[in-house]
Write an enzyme that holds these catalytic residues in place. Structure first.
Site, PDB file in Angstrom:
ATOM      1  N   GLU A  20      53.557  32.009  36.088  1.00  0.00           N
ATOM      2  CA  GLU A  20      53.684  33.450  35.880  1.00  0.00           C
ATOM      3  C   GLU A  20      55.148  33.895  35.809  1.00  0.00           C
ATOM      4  O   GLU A  20      55.456  35.070  36.020  1.00  0.00           O
ATOM      5  CB  GLU A  20      52.949  34.201  36.992  1.00  0.00           C
ATOM      6  CG  GLU A  20      51.440  34.008  36.926  1.00  0.00           C
ATOM      7  CD  GLU A  20      50.755  34.638  38.122  1.00  0.00           C
ATOM      8  OE1 GLU A  20      50.260  35.765  37.982  1.00  0.00           O
ATOM      9  OE2 GLU A  20      50.715  34.007  39.189  1.00  0.00           O
ATOM     10  N   SER A 146      46.876  35.575  37.232  1.00  0.00           N
ATOM     11  CA  SER A 146      46.927  36.042  35.846  1.00  0.00           C
ATOM     12  C   SER A 146      45.808  35.467  34.972  1.00  0.00           C
ATOM     13  O   SER A 146      45.968  35.325  33.769  1.00  0.00           O
ATOM     14  CB  SER A 146      48.281  35.707  35.200  1.00  0.00           C
ATOM     15  OG  SER A 146      49.289  36.514  35.752  1.00  0.00           O
ATOM     16  N   TYR A 214      47.891  41.068  29.440  1.00  0.00           N
ATOM     17  CA  TYR A 214      49.291  41.271  29.075  1.00  0.00           C
ATOM     18  C   TYR A 214      49.535  41.608  27.609  1.00  0.00           C
ATOM     19  O   TYR A 214      50.588  42.109  27.269  1.00  0.00           O
ATOM     20  CB  TYR A 214      50.124  40.033  29.457  1.00  0.00           C
ATOM     21  CG  TYR A 214      50.036  39.753  30.931  1.00  0.00           C
ATOM     22  CD1 TYR A 214      50.534  40.684  31.853  1.00  0.00           C
ATOM     23  CD2 TYR A 214      49.416  38.618  31.422  1.00  0.00           C
ATOM     24  CE1 TYR A 214      50.431  40.477  33.214  1.00  0.00           C
ATOM     25  CE2 TYR A 214      49.311  38.391  32.781  1.00  0.00           C
ATOM     26  CZ  TYR A 214      49.817  39.322  33.671  1.00  0.00           C
ATOM     27  OH  TYR A 214      49.707  39.110  35.006  1.00  0.00           O
ATOM     28  N   ARG A 253      47.381  44.017  46.498  1.00  0.00           N
ATOM     29  CA  ARG A 253      46.220  44.488  45.725  1.00  0.00           C
ATOM     30  C   ARG A 253      45.030  43.581  45.975  1.00  0.00           C
ATOM     31  O   ARG A 253      45.170  42.369  46.026  1.00  0.00           O
ATOM     32  CB  ARG A 253      46.563  44.408  44.242  1.00  0.00           C
ATOM     33  CG  ARG A 253      46.558  45.706  43.489  1.00  0.00           C
ATOM     34  CD  ARG A 253      46.814  45.416  42.013  1.00  0.00           C
ATOM     35  NE  ARG A 253      45.822  44.503  41.495  1.00  0.00           N
ATOM     36  CZ  ARG A 253      46.054  43.574  40.569  1.00  0.00           C
ATOM     37  NH1 ARG A 253      47.240  43.437  40.023  1.00  0.00           N
ATOM     38  NH2 ARG A 253      45.099  42.782  40.156  1.00  0.00           N
ATOM     39  N   ASP A 255      41.336  42.564  44.331  1.00  0.00           N
ATOM     40  CA  ASP A 255      40.460  42.674  43.164  1.00  0.00           C
ATOM     41  C   ASP A 255      39.016  42.524  43.623  1.00  0.00           C
ATOM     42  O   ASP A 255      38.711  41.651  44.449  1.00  0.00           O
ATOM     43  CB  ASP A 255      40.785  41.588  42.129  1.00  0.00           C
ATOM     44  CG  ASP A 255      42.132  41.822  41.460  1.00  0.00           C
ATOM     45  OD1 ASP A 255      42.653  42.952  41.537  1.00  0.00           O
ATOM     46  OD2 ASP A 255      42.667  40.868  40.853  1.00  0.00           O
ATOM     47  N   GLU A 268      39.727  38.482  45.104  1.00  0.00           N
ATOM     48  CA  GLU A 268      40.973  37.826  45.522  1.00  0.00           C
ATOM     49  C   GLU A 268      41.960  38.868  46.019  1.00  0.00           C
ATOM     50  O   GLU A 268      41.787  40.063  45.806  1.00  0.00           O
ATOM     51  CB  GLU A 268      41.595  37.070  44.343  1.00  0.00           C
ATOM     52  CG  GLU A 268      41.906  37.978  43.169  1.00  0.00           C
ATOM     53  CD  GLU A 268      43.212  37.634  42.456  1.00  0.00           C
ATOM     54  OE1 GLU A 268      43.913  36.682  42.850  1.00  0.00           O
ATOM     55  OE2 GLU A 268      43.555  38.365  41.512  1.00  0.00           O
ATOM     56  N   ASN A 270      46.145  39.819  45.960  1.00  0.00           N
ATOM     57  CA  ASN A 270      47.439  39.561  45.327  1.00  0.00           C
ATOM     58  C   ASN A 270      48.513  40.083  46.273  1.00  0.00           C
ATOM     59  O   ASN A 270      48.584  41.285  46.511  1.00  0.00           O
ATOM     60  CB  ASN A 270      47.547  40.321  44.000  1.00  0.00           C
ATOM     61  CG  ASN A 270      46.476  39.872  43.030  1.00  0.00           C
ATOM     62  OD1 ASN A 270      46.546  38.789  42.478  1.00  0.00           O
ATOM     63  ND2 ASN A 270      45.456  40.704  42.849  1.00  0.00           N
ATOM     64  N   GLY A 274      51.720  42.558  40.003  1.00  0.00           N
ATOM     65  CA  GLY A 274      52.607  42.968  38.913  1.00  0.00           C
ATOM     66  C   GLY A 274      53.271  44.309  39.193  1.00  0.00           C
ATOM     67  O   GLY A 274      52.667  45.187  39.806  1.00  0.00           O
TER      68      GLY A 274
HETATM   69  N1  LIG Z   1      32.929  36.038  39.955  1.00  0.00           N
HETATM   70  C1  LIG Z   1      33.315  36.678  38.870  1.00  0.00           C
HETATM   71  N2  LIG Z   1      32.406  37.266  38.044  1.00  0.00           N
HETATM   72  C2  LIG Z   1      32.789  37.905  36.917  1.00  0.00           C
HETATM   73  N3  LIG Z   1      34.082  38.029  36.523  1.00  0.00           N
HETATM   74  C3  LIG Z   1      35.034  37.484  37.307  1.00  0.00           C
HETATM   75  C4  LIG Z   1      34.714  36.784  38.516  1.00  0.00           C
HETATM   76  N4  LIG Z   1      35.845  36.350  39.066  1.00  0.00           N
HETATM   77  C5  LIG Z   1      36.850  36.747  38.264  1.00  0.00           C
HETATM   78  N5  LIG Z   1      36.375  37.428  37.199  1.00  0.00           N
HETATM   79  C6  LIG Z   1      37.206  37.999  36.118  1.00  0.00           C
HETATM   80  O1  LIG Z   1      38.383  37.207  35.984  1.00  0.00           O
HETATM   81  C7  LIG Z   1      39.554  37.968  36.274  1.00  0.00           C
HETATM   82  C8  LIG Z   1      40.561  37.145  37.033  1.00  0.00           C
HETATM   83  O2  LIG Z   1      40.000  36.687  38.250  1.00  0.00           O
HETATM   84  P1  LIG Z   1      40.734  36.821  39.651  1.00  0.00           P
HETATM   85  O3  LIG Z   1      39.875  36.181  40.678  1.00  0.00           O
HETATM   86  O4  LIG Z   1      41.121  38.233  39.887  1.00  0.00           O
HETATM   87  O5  LIG Z   1      42.022  35.895  39.489  1.00  0.00           O
HETATM   88  P2  LIG Z   1      43.544  36.141  39.012  1.00  0.00           P
HETATM   89  O6  LIG Z   1      43.702  37.603  38.710  1.00  0.00           O
HETATM   90  O7  LIG Z   1      44.353  35.660  40.162  1.00  0.00           O
HETATM   91  O8  LIG Z   1      43.742  35.267  37.838  1.00  0.00           O
HETATM   92  C9  LIG Z   1      39.045  39.159  37.073  1.00  0.00           C
HETATM   93  O9  LIG Z   1      39.940  40.244  36.903  1.00  0.00           O
HETATM   94  C10 LIG Z   1      37.660  39.397  36.445  1.00  0.00           C
HETATM   95  O10 LIG Z   1      37.761  40.108  35.204  1.00  0.00           O
HETATM   96 MG   LIG Z   2      43.020  39.166  39.789  1.00  0.00          MG
END
Ligand SMILES: Nc1ncnc2c1ncn2[C@@H]1O[C@H](COP(=O)(O)OP(=O)(O)O)[C@@H](O)[C@H]1O
Ligand SMILES: [Mg+2]
Length: 309
Positions: A20, A146, A214, A253, A255, A268, A270, A274
């Site tokens: 990243e 990301s 992005y 943050r 999510d 998750e 963060n 960002g």
């Molecule tokens: N279990 C899930 N079911 C559906 N969509 C998911 C799931 N986990 C992640 N996502 C999608 O993938 C994106 C990235 O996942 P995330 O766990 O936030 O990891 P990072 O942002 O660190 O890459 C999320 O913003 C969401 O849109």
């Molecule tokens: Mg995320």
């Protein structure tokens, strides 16, 4: 607000060695400019280009490094040794937050809702994975951000390619139950959850992937988020507990998603999200009256009062 001279000489840590890096350079430059506009004696510091021991020449550090090396406790540990106060989460919370499986284990131990998952490899018994979490699921590298290396698996035939893609980025990969529903992000600042933001990726993408995050300008951000007042409060409380459970502090943050039954699922944390002017943290902060410059100074102030970690 603190007098800008109270901060002394500030290193804005940006860039670094993670996948990243480019995002961090953007965020870091935005933070640097905001601090300079606010009269702070700030300088860019890229630990990829200089020895971190040089940080001893600064009074404090604003960490805007994303991903491994910068968001996982490594730089935080170096700063502890050098006795340089820094923004955000400390060593342990950073290390847990960078690891999506460890984060989920902490949440499960605290009875906080997070989607079922399995650690998987090329050799995993796919039927056992499907039996335990069902289809579809999402394959994720455990220590990335990301959306790097992630894919949705709808059919068993998609599994091998998804694993291969994730393994290019990480030695540890997980499969997580797919949540169909709305996605939210919750900004935590100084011990409070700010107004929730709803993220609505365009209809032609399966999820909020790297390209969408992005390089597209058609993501809708809902603030207010469309939840009822009670639901929003519930999600804010849940997020604050989730943030504190992993030992995160200062700013960050969470999510999360809401399934079709209305249940929330934490995805998750963060610990260094960002920080470009169009990132999510400034959007939530703006909703409670902070300009981008004020937000950056407020985060830096955490290093004066010792509330950062
Ligand atoms: N279990 C899930 N079911 C559906 N969509 C998911 C799931 N986990 C992640 N996502 C999608 O993938 C994106 C990235 O996942 P995330 O766990 O936030 O990891 P990072 O942002 O660190 O890459 C999320 O913003 C969401 O849109
Ligand atoms: Mg995320």
């Amino acid at each position: 607000m603190a007098n800008a001279s109270e901060f002394g000489k500030v290193a804005v840590l940006l860039g670094g060695k993670s996948a990243e890096r480019e995002v961090s350079l953007d965020s870091g430059r935005a933070v640097l400019e905001a601090l300079l506009r606010s009269g702070v004696n700030a300088e860019a510091f890229d630990p990829q280009e200089r020895s971190v021991t040089e940080l001893v020449n600064y009074d404090r550090a604003f960490i805007v490094l994303h991903g491994r090396g910068g968001e996982d406790g490594q730089i935080q540990g170096a700063l502890e040794w050098l006795n340089v106060p820094y923004t955000g989460t400390g060593v342990q919370g950073s290390a847990i937050g960078m690891d999506k499986v460890k984060t989920k284990q902490v949440w499960q131990g605290s009875e906080l809702p997070t989607a079922p998952y399995r650690i998987v490899t090329n050799d995993s018994d796919l039927n056992a994975v499907v039996d335990s979490i069902g289809l579809p699921f999402i394959i994720k590298p455990v220590h990335e951000g990301s959306s790097i290396g992630m894919s949705k698996v709808e059919r068993i035939e998609d599994f091998a390619i998804a694993i291969e893609k994730a393994t290019e980025h990480d030695a540890v990969v997980m499969a997580e139950k797919w949540i169909s529903g709305r996605e939210f992000t919750i900004v935590i600042l100084n011990g409070q959850a700010l107004p929730v933001i709803r993220l609505e990726p365009p209809k032609d993408v399966a999820f909020y992937d790297y390209e969408t995050k992005y390089n597209r300008d058609d993501v809708q951000y809902g603030i207010p988020c469309g939840l009822s007042e009670d639901e929003e409060k519930r999600l804010q409380n849940l997020s604050l507990r989730a943030f504190q459970a992993v030992g995160a502090s200062g700013w960050g943050r969470i999510d999360a998603m809401q399934d079709e039954h209305g249940n929330f699922w934490l995805l998750e944390v963060n610990t260094v999200p960002g920080m470009t002017s169009h990132s999510l943290v400034p959007k939530a902060a703006q909703a409670v009256g902070y300009s981008f410059d004020e937000l950056c100074v407020a985060i830096l102030e955490q290093t004066l009062t010792g509330t950062a970690h």
